[in-house]
Design a protein around this motif. Structure first.
Motif, PDB file in Angstrom:
ATOM      1  N   LEU A  28      -0.572  -1.801  -5.142  1.00  0.00           N
ATOM      2  CA  LEU A  28       0.679  -2.268  -4.539  1.00  0.00           C
ATOM      3  C   LEU A  28       1.842  -1.360  -4.926  1.00  0.00           C
ATOM      4  N   ARG A  29       1.902  -0.973  -6.173  1.00  0.00           N
ATOM      5  CA  ARG A  29       2.997  -0.112  -6.632  1.00  0.00           C
ATOM      6  C   ARG A  29       3.029   1.214  -5.873  1.00  0.00           C
ATOM      7  N   SER A  30       1.885   1.660  -5.406  1.00  0.00           N
ATOM      8  CA  SER A  30       1.834   2.975  -4.748  1.00  0.00           C
ATOM      9  C   SER A  30       1.836   2.897  -3.219  1.00  0.00           C
ATOM     10  N   SER A  31       1.939   1.693  -2.650  1.00  0.00           N
ATOM     11  CA  SER A  31       1.862   1.568  -1.193  1.00  0.00           C
ATOM     12  C   SER A  31       2.894   0.588  -0.640  1.00  0.00           C
ATOM     13  N   PRO A  32       3.987   1.102  -0.082  1.00  0.00           N
ATOM     14  CA  PRO A  32       4.964   0.211   0.554  1.00  0.00           C
ATOM     15  C   PRO A  32       4.353  -0.630   1.684  1.00  0.00           C
ATOM     16  N   THR A  33       3.332  -0.103   2.358  1.00  0.00           N
ATOM     17  CA  THR A  33       2.669  -0.852   3.423  1.00  0.00           C
ATOM     18  C   THR A  33       1.970  -2.082   2.854  1.00  0.00           C
ATOM     19  N   LEU A  34       1.226  -1.896   1.759  1.00  0.00           N
ATOM     20  CA  LEU A  34       0.560  -3.036   1.122  1.00  0.00           C
ATOM     21  C   LEU A  34       1.580  -4.059   0.624  1.00  0.00           C
ATOM     22  N   VAL A  35       2.693  -3.575   0.076  1.00  0.00           N
ATOM     23  CA  VAL A  35       3.743  -4.479  -0.406  1.00  0.00           C
ATOM     24  C   VAL A  35       4.260  -5.336   0.747  1.00  0.00           C
ATOM     25  N   SER A  46      -6.602 -14.682  -1.905  1.00  0.00           N
ATOM     26  CA  SER A  46      -7.707 -13.940  -2.522  1.00  0.00           C
ATOM     27  C   SER A  46      -8.418 -12.988  -1.566  1.00  0.00           C
ATOM     28  N   ALA A  47      -8.521 -13.306  -0.286  1.00  0.00           N
ATOM     29  CA  ALA A  47      -9.186 -12.395   0.652  1.00  0.00           C
ATOM     30  C   ALA A  47      -8.424 -11.067   0.732  1.00  0.00           C
ATOM     31  N   PHE A  48      -7.100 -11.151   0.771  1.00  0.00           N
ATOM     32  CA  PHE A  48      -6.287  -9.927   0.805  1.00  0.00           C
ATOM     33  C   PHE A  48      -6.496  -9.128  -0.483  1.00  0.00           C
ATOM     34  N   GLU A 105       2.749  -6.070   3.641  1.00  0.00           N
ATOM     35  CA  GLU A 105       1.698  -6.977   4.105  1.00  0.00           C
ATOM     36  C   GLU A 105       1.524  -8.151   3.153  1.00  0.00           C
ATOM     37  N   TYR A 106       1.501  -7.847   1.864  1.00  0.00           N
ATOM     38  CA  TYR A 106       1.287  -8.896   0.869  1.00  0.00           C
ATOM     39  C   TYR A 106       2.481  -9.845   0.811  1.00  0.00           C
ATOM     40  N   ALA A 107       3.691  -9.326   0.900  1.00  0.00           N
ATOM     41  CA  ALA A 107       4.890 -10.168   0.889  1.00  0.00           C
ATOM     42  C   ALA A 107       4.887 -11.127   2.080  1.00  0.00           C
ATOM     43  N   SER A 117       2.744 -10.191  -8.978  1.00  0.00           N
ATOM     44  CA  SER A 117       3.767  -9.715  -8.048  1.00  0.00           C
ATOM     45  C   SER A 117       5.070  -9.304  -8.715  1.00  0.00           C
ATOM     46  N   THR A 118       5.451  -9.970  -9.805  1.00  0.00           N
ATOM     47  CA  THR A 118       6.707  -9.593 -10.465  1.00  0.00           C
ATOM     48  C   THR A 118       6.606  -8.227 -11.128  1.00  0.00           C
TER      49      THR A 118
END
Length: 179
Positions: free
Chosen positions: A133-140, A166-168, A142-144, A49-50
């Motif tokens: 993640l770097r290419s998708s603000p939506t994924l960022v 892990s499922a995500f 959701e993951y956050a 994540s960092t």
């Protein structure tokens, strides 16, 4: 390494993204490249994540190094331990694909290092997930949200925190494999 550390029981805390993580990762990476140059180092990457701008994370730098093979792993382990990397073989049982190290500063984890062999599919998966993640603000986003929820739920249980992410992670990797 005779010292006792509390890092194994350190609570999980998610911080807002911090630009200094990239600087810290680059410094660690450069130092590791220098240390491991004579051990068939293939590549080293800032993962986790960092490594994703704008993503909230535990303030621990995750690095993954790829070596040609594990034939020289014992000298690598000995060398890294002389440079404040603690080898944690107990965290390798379910993850035979890696050798795992933690760097501690002021009794807190500051970095993780995963060493993998050249043909490890885990290398590709980690980089794919990071880059997705770097290419998708939506994924960022959701993951956050997931990480913050899990950090509250499992603040003192890193294994459950990690297991429940892990499922995500696997769903993102699977979507990439289907593309």
């Amino acid at each position: 390494m005779g010292q006792a550390f509390n890092w194994e029981n350190e609570p999980i805390f998610i911080e807002d993204a911090n630009e200094c993580w990239q600087v810290r990762a680059q410094a660690e990476k450069e130092h590791l490249v220098e240390l491991l140059a004579s051990y068939h180092l293939v590549d080293i990457e800032h993962i986790g994540s960092t490594a994703v701008p704008g993503l909230a994370a535990k303030p621990i730098i995750d690095l993954m190094a790829k070596v040609k093979d594990f034939n020289q792993i014992e000298p690598i382990i000995n060398l890294l331990q002389k440079h404040n990397w603690i080898h944690v073989p107990t965290h390798e049982g379910e993850h035979e694909w890696r050798k795992y190290f933690i760097k501690i500063h002021k009794n807190k984890r500051m970095a993780h290092l995963h060493i993998v062999e050249g043909d490890s599919r885990k290398w590709d998966e980690h980089l794919f997930f990071r880059d997705a993640l770097r290419s998708s603000p939506t994924l960022v986003s959701e993951y956050a949200a997931l990480k913050k929820k899990l950090a509250e739920q499992y603040s003192h249980d890193r294994e459950l925190y990690t297991k429940n992410k892990s499922a995500f992670i696997q769903s993102v990797i699977k979507q990439g494999n289907e593309s």
